[in-house]
Write a protein that holds these residues in place. Sequence first.
Motif, short mmCIF file in Angstrom:
data_model
loop_
_atom_site.label_atom_id
_atom_site.label_comp_id
_atom_site.label_asym_id
_atom_site.label_seq_id
_atom_site.Cartn_x
_atom_site.Cartn_y
_atom_site.Cartn_z
N GLN A 140 1.07 -1.39 0.10
CA GLN A 140 0.00 -0.07 0.17
C GLN A 140 1.04 1.23 -0.11
OE1 GLN A 140 -1.23 3.43 1.44
NE2 GLN A 140 -1.74 2.29 3.25
N GLY A 141 0.72 2.17 -0.83
CA GLY A 141 1.49 3.38 -1.06
C GLY A 141 1.02 4.56 -0.82
N GLY A 142 -0.19 4.76 -0.43
CA GLY A 142 -0.86 6.11 0.05
C GLY A 142 -1.20 6.90 -1.18
N SER A 143 -1.73 8.12 -0.78
CA SER A 143 -2.14 8.85 -1.67
C SER A 143 -1.30 9.93 -2.41
CB SER A 143 -3.41 9.84 -1.17
OG SER A 143 -3.68 10.70 -2.05
N MET A 144 -1.44 10.05 -3.67
CA MET A 144 -0.29 10.93 -4.44
C MET A 144 -0.86 12.39 -4.08
SD MET A 144 -1.58 10.46 -8.48
CE MET A 144 -3.01 10.83 -9.14
#
Length: 289
Positions: free
Chosen positions: A194-198
């Motif tokens: 999971q990489g988070g919101s840009m």
Amino acid sequence: MDRIRNGWFSEISNLWPGQCFSLEVKKVLCVDKSDYQDILVFESKNNGITLVLDGIIQCTEKDEFSYQEMIAFLPLCVHPNPEKVLIVGGGDGGVAREVDKHPLVKEIVQVEIDEKVVAASKKYIPFMSEGFNSPKLTLKICDGFEFMKNHISEFDVIITDSSDPIGPAVNLFTESYFRLLKGALRPNGIICSQGGSMWSELDQLKQTLENCKKHFRTVQYATSSVPSYPDGQIGYVLAALDEGVDLRKPHYRFTEAQIDELKLRYYNDDVHGAAFVLPNFIRRVICNQ
């Protein structure tokens, strides 16, 4: 419960200051506290059953499939033969539900630190926790760090379904964590985290990618639309041990018949490739382009 006012739940966090997302609450189903986090489950008016950890929405019945399918099939379909898969986190069972669908997967190991999240999910969100019923799955309630230290070169694909970088999940975005992921992979291994919101977590995303690049030869960022997540978007950090792996092109392609049979509602070949198409402001910041 203090986050529910006048019948509305509001997601307020320092991770995205100055904004919040709110859902109208029909019924509160569970309020609990584990050794690691606060747990809230409620039925919302428009989004169905909603799981909240430490005040942050983890999933809603309306749109959870977008996240679960993408974090599972982006790495699984790139790997030529993903027989053994490790899931780190994912206490709601949704990722396990999707990984179980892939025809080449023979064994799934899941490590989740918080058994109360698993218990709440089994009771209140069966449409996701059905993943725990997979005959391929072995569920272990333990710390993912400690588990990987003792399981070297064992997995083809590792999927990290973490909450946001706060509370018990904060260590899952560090350089030391990606070092452990690398060690637990077999040759040709693939990871997805999971990489988070840009939009609202760009600095955190950039740091996470830098941490990952210290241990993996090929690293890319993909996105999907999840309306109930901050900014309506979530990202995925994908990485391969080998240099030159094109993470944008699936090795395994689902047929239309499989898509129907497996009840895939978001993921397909076209969506896979499109997930890696990034707007210019992101490319400049995280890809040095």
